[in-house]
Design a protein around this motif. Structure first.
Motif, PDB file in Angstrom:
ATOM      1  N   GLN A 105       0.848  -1.188   0.000  1.00  0.00           N
ATOM      2  CA  GLN A 105       0.000   0.000   0.000  1.00  0.00           C
ATOM      3  C   GLN A 105       0.882   1.236   0.000  1.00  0.00           C
ATOM      4  O   GLN A 105       1.908   1.265   0.686  1.00  0.00           O
ATOM      5  CB  GLN A 105      -0.886   0.042   1.240  1.00  0.00           C
ATOM      6  CG  GLN A 105      -1.947  -1.018   1.306  1.00  0.00           C
ATOM      7  CD  GLN A 105      -2.853  -0.809   2.492  1.00  0.00           C
ATOM      8  OE1 GLN A 105      -4.015  -0.466   2.360  1.00  0.00           O
ATOM      9  NE2 GLN A 105      -2.315  -1.015   3.688  1.00  0.00           N
ATOM     10  N   ARG A 106       0.465   2.228  -0.755  1.00  0.00           N
ATOM     11  CA  ARG A 106       1.169   3.501  -0.760  1.00  0.00           C
ATOM     12  C   ARG A 106       0.189   4.605  -0.387  1.00  0.00           C
ATOM     13  O   ARG A 106      -0.869   4.735  -1.009  1.00  0.00           O
ATOM     14  CB  ARG A 106       1.764   3.791  -2.130  1.00  0.00           C
ATOM     15  CG  ARG A 106       2.492   5.124  -2.219  1.00  0.00           C
ATOM     16  CD  ARG A 106       2.798   5.479  -3.651  1.00  0.00           C
ATOM     17  NE  ARG A 106       3.525   6.732  -3.775  1.00  0.00           N
ATOM     18  CZ  ARG A 106       3.644   7.420  -4.911  1.00  0.00           C
ATOM     19  NH1 ARG A 106       3.078   6.956  -6.020  1.00  0.00           N
ATOM     20  NH2 ARG A 106       4.311   8.550  -4.933  1.00  0.00           N
ATOM     21  N   ARG A 127       1.257   6.141   7.078  1.00  0.00           N
ATOM     22  CA  ARG A 127       0.577   5.011   6.457  1.00  0.00           C
ATOM     23  C   ARG A 127      -0.809   4.914   7.080  1.00  0.00           C
ATOM     24  O   ARG A 127      -1.078   4.128   7.983  1.00  0.00           O
ATOM     25  CB  ARG A 127       1.382   3.722   6.671  1.00  0.00           C
ATOM     26  CG  ARG A 127       0.886   2.547   5.842  1.00  0.00           C
ATOM     27  CD  ARG A 127       1.755   1.326   6.011  1.00  0.00           C
ATOM     28  NE  ARG A 127       1.739   0.811   7.364  1.00  0.00           N
ATOM     29  CZ  ARG A 127       2.774   0.814   8.191  1.00  0.00           C
ATOM     30  NH1 ARG A 127       3.939   1.302   7.795  1.00  0.00           N
ATOM     31  NH2 ARG A 127       2.678   0.319   9.411  1.00  0.00           N
ATOM     32  N   ARG A 175       4.273   7.021   1.779  1.00  0.00           N
ATOM     33  CA  ARG A 175       4.625   6.051   2.829  1.00  0.00           C
ATOM     34  C   ARG A 175       4.081   4.696   2.408  1.00  0.00           C
ATOM     35  O   ARG A 175       2.892   4.545   2.133  1.00  0.00           O
ATOM     36  CB  ARG A 175       3.990   6.494   4.152  1.00  0.00           C
ATOM     37  CG  ARG A 175       4.205   5.518   5.309  1.00  0.00           C
ATOM     38  CD  ARG A 175       5.457   5.837   6.054  1.00  0.00           C
ATOM     39  NE  ARG A 175       5.449   5.206   7.365  1.00  0.00           N
ATOM     40  CZ  ARG A 175       6.067   4.077   7.665  1.00  0.00           C
ATOM     41  NH1 ARG A 175       6.760   3.419   6.745  1.00  0.00           N
ATOM     42  NH2 ARG A 175       6.025   3.594   8.892  1.00  0.00           N
ATOM     43  N   TYR A 176       4.968   3.712   2.352  1.00  0.00           N
ATOM     44  CA  TYR A 176       4.599   2.377   1.901  1.00  0.00           C
ATOM     45  C   TYR A 176       4.455   1.425   3.094  1.00  0.00           C
ATOM     46  O   TYR A 176       5.087   1.616   4.138  1.00  0.00           O
ATOM     47  CB  TYR A 176       5.656   1.816   0.956  1.00  0.00           C
ATOM     48  CG  TYR A 176       5.723   2.485  -0.398  1.00  0.00           C
ATOM     49  CD1 TYR A 176       5.100   1.916  -1.502  1.00  0.00           C
ATOM     50  CD2 TYR A 176       6.412   3.679  -0.575  1.00  0.00           C
ATOM     51  CE1 TYR A 176       5.161   2.521  -2.751  1.00  0.00           C
ATOM     52  CE2 TYR A 176       6.473   4.296  -1.820  1.00  0.00           C
ATOM     53  CZ  TYR A 176       5.861   3.710  -2.906  1.00  0.00           C
ATOM     54  OH  TYR A 176       5.919   4.308  -4.141  1.00  0.00           O
ATOM     55  N   GLY A 177       3.671   0.387   2.889  1.00  0.00           N
ATOM     56  CA  GLY A 177       3.536  -0.650   3.898  1.00  0.00           C
ATOM     57  C   GLY A 177       2.909  -1.891   3.286  1.00  0.00           C
ATOM     58  O   GLY A 177       2.391  -1.847   2.160  1.00  0.00           O
ATOM     59  N   SER A 191      -2.420   0.489  10.367  1.00  0.00           N
ATOM     60  CA  SER A 191      -2.093   1.888  10.081  1.00  0.00           C
ATOM     61  C   SER A 191      -1.116   2.433  11.122  1.00  0.00           C
ATOM     62  O   SER A 191      -1.058   1.961  12.258  1.00  0.00           O
ATOM     63  CB  SER A 191      -3.371   2.736  10.081  1.00  0.00           C
ATOM     64  OG  SER A 191      -4.265   2.312   9.080  1.00  0.00           O
ATOM     65  N   ARG A 237      -4.578   6.779  -1.344  1.00  0.00           N
ATOM     66  CA  ARG A 237      -4.134   5.397  -1.159  1.00  0.00           C
ATOM     67  C   ARG A 237      -4.172   4.646  -2.480  1.00  0.00           C
ATOM     68  O   ARG A 237      -5.121   4.759  -3.248  1.00  0.00           O
ATOM     69  CB  ARG A 237      -5.036   4.695  -0.138  1.00  0.00           C
ATOM     70  CG  ARG A 237      -4.752   3.218   0.079  1.00  0.00           C
ATOM     71  CD  ARG A 237      -5.740   2.649   1.078  1.00  0.00           C
ATOM     72  NE  ARG A 237      -5.596   1.207   1.237  1.00  0.00           N
ATOM     73  CZ  ARG A 237      -6.195   0.299   0.484  1.00  0.00           C
ATOM     74  NH1 ARG A 237      -6.996   0.694  -0.506  1.00  0.00           N
ATOM     75  NH2 ARG A 237      -6.019  -0.989   0.698  1.00  0.00           N
TER      76      ARG A 237
END
Length: 486
Positions: A90-91, A120, A193-195, A201, A253
């Motif tokens: 996810q960005r 994030r 911000r990536y995850g 979150s 997102r």
């Protein structure tokens, strides 16, 4: 034959054997150096586009590793008999943000290009939060700043980051007095911000405040950074300010698909465990400022060189025949975005993590010349240290273990395993020449100038291939290494 003649014959045979071995060793070294150079040249080439996850260049990189490992005799090692372990990212990209500081009846609204928020998380609003100024680690405890906004000078951020995040403020605002430093960090924040899609979150928003907005903030608070820092240091704790803050931000997102590449060379002894090599294949895609002539971040040293060392080590082991233990080769994605590929592997491994008796990460290898000493990132944290020292000594390699090098332990993919009690280290010569390492970090690291050239320094990295072959032969065989025994 007389004793004299027998002695002379044995001496001559030994001499001839030595003469034959030395050219053979030189030839093997040169062959490996050329093979490593070829891997780096291809993977850092312009057609790979900087190997950003989710791009065609990223998919080409995955295909390159699969092709090589297949040719070496490896089998697919991911779930379902696949070479690929899918990783969904996810960005969250910043769209807009507004910080309002209230002191008494006066308010100061801050927004625009000088305020950037990275988190994030979906869009959020923080209202009427207390404000504290943080100068150092003193007085920071787990969840001690929940719901508050923490101000910290950008120059102090690295020294307090771990403890400050653990204190869980609603937001951390880094105050900049240097425009060049702000611009450098701002480029990364604008990228988002990536995850992992499986990760929760973020609780804390991280904001940057430009020098102009920082000066406006100080004026409204009738102080400056030095004065606040002195008062906070004297108090020995975060300094509460007579002000409150509202922070509102909007994020966009998106999701993108990438993958770890996993291959396995099955071992001779079933149930004896596994050894593992890992190296991140990804890089940044583009970097630098909008006006820069060259913005392609090729990532030759970081980390095409690590992938090359991993592939050549895998090739040599496969050519010699399997180890007792299974040998897994893992090319991880999204390391540059926060060790995300390694985290995805550790969260959902294709085989039980406790079966890994030793894992060796390879990152940013091609820096130091031949003969440079070795360091071990993760030294003192695993039962591997005696074996590593024994193998290094057998090859005539010197160890130079420094405490300052251990600062990198949580900044490399091995941490995803080590933090889960899997014995994982990074062994190599990159930091063996400290001046060369510092020069790379200050000039070419994450820059467009990290490019392949026919005369790039590959001496230490080439030696590290032979080192890792012997490390795998030692830790990958039951007779030489049994976990829990020396």
């Amino acid at each position: 034959m007389s004793g004299l003649r027998i002695g002379f014959a044995l001496l001559l045979a030994a001499f001839l054997a030595a003469c034959a071995t030395m050219p053979s060793q030189r030839a093997a070294y040169q062959a490996e150096r050329q093979a490593l150079s070829d891997h780096i040249r291809v993977l850092s080439g312009p057609e790979y586009g900087g190997r950003m996850p989710g791009t065609e260049g990223g998919r080409m990189t995955q295909a390159y590793m699969v092709e090589k490992l297949t040719g070496y005799g490896f089998q697919p090692g991911a779930a379902g008999g696949s070479w690929h372990q899918p990783v969904t990212l996810q960005r969250f990209s910043p769209v807009s943000s507004r910080l309002t500081i209230r002191s008494g009846r006066q308010s100061l609204p801050l927004s625009g290009e000088g305020l950037l928020v990275r988190i994030r998380s979906e869009s959020r609003t923080v209202k009427d939060a207390g404000i504290v100024f943080v100068a150092d680690k003193q007085g920071l405890h787990a969840a001690s700043l929940t719901g508050q906004v923490a101000l910290v000078r950008a120059d102090d951020m690295q020294a307090v980051a771990t403890e400050l995040l653990a204190a869980e403020p609603a937001a951390i605002v880094a105050l900049f007095d240097d425009s060049a430093a702000f611009d450098r960090f701002a480029r990364g924040f604008r990228n988002g911000r990536y995850g992992l899609i499986t990760q929760p979150s973020d609780r804390t928003a991280f904001a940057l405040l430009s020098p102009d907005l920082t000066r406006a903030l100080y004026e409204r608070l009738a102080t400056d950074g030095e004065g606040l820092a002195a008062r906070a240091t004297e108090a020995g704790a975060p300094l509460p300010l007579d002000a409150t803050a509202d922070l509102a931000f909007e994020t966009a997102r998106e999701t993108l698909e990438t993958a770890n590449v996993i291959g396995v060379l099955p071992g001779r002894v079933k149930g004896s465990g596994a050894v593992m090599l890992l190296a991140h294949w990804d890089h940044l895609g583009t970097c630098g400022g909008e006006s820069d002539e060259d913005r392609l971040c090729n990532g030759a040293v970081d980390n095409a060189s690590g992938v090359g060392v991993m592939l050549e080590t895998a090739r040599l082991i496969a050519a010699q025949g399997p180890l007792d233990r299974d040998l897994y080769i893992v090319g991880t994605t999204a390391e540059e975005l926060g060790l995300l590929g390694a985290e995805a592997f550790a969260e959902d491994p294709p085989f039980p993590l406790p079966t890994i008796v030793a894992a060796f990460n390879m990152d940013t290898m091609a820096i130091s010349p031949r003969g440079a000493p070795l360091t071990v990132i993760g030294d003192g944290r695993t039962p591997l240290d005696p074996g590593i020292r024994m193998v290094a000594e057998s090859l005539g390699r010197k160890l130079d273990i420094r405490e300052e090098h251990q600062a990198f332990v949580a900044r490399q993919d091995g941490w995803a395993l080590l933090s889960r009690d899997v014995p994982a280290v990074l062994v190599g010569s990159a930091m063996g020449d400290q001046s060369a390492f510092d020069a790379f970090m200050s000039t070419h690291y994450h820059a467009a100038s990290d490019e392949w050239s026919p005369d790039m320094e590959l001496g230490g990295a080439t030696e590290d291939i032979f080192l890792h072959v012997e490390l795998l032969r030692y830790f990958g065989n039951e007779v030489s290494y049994t976990p829990g025994k020396r």
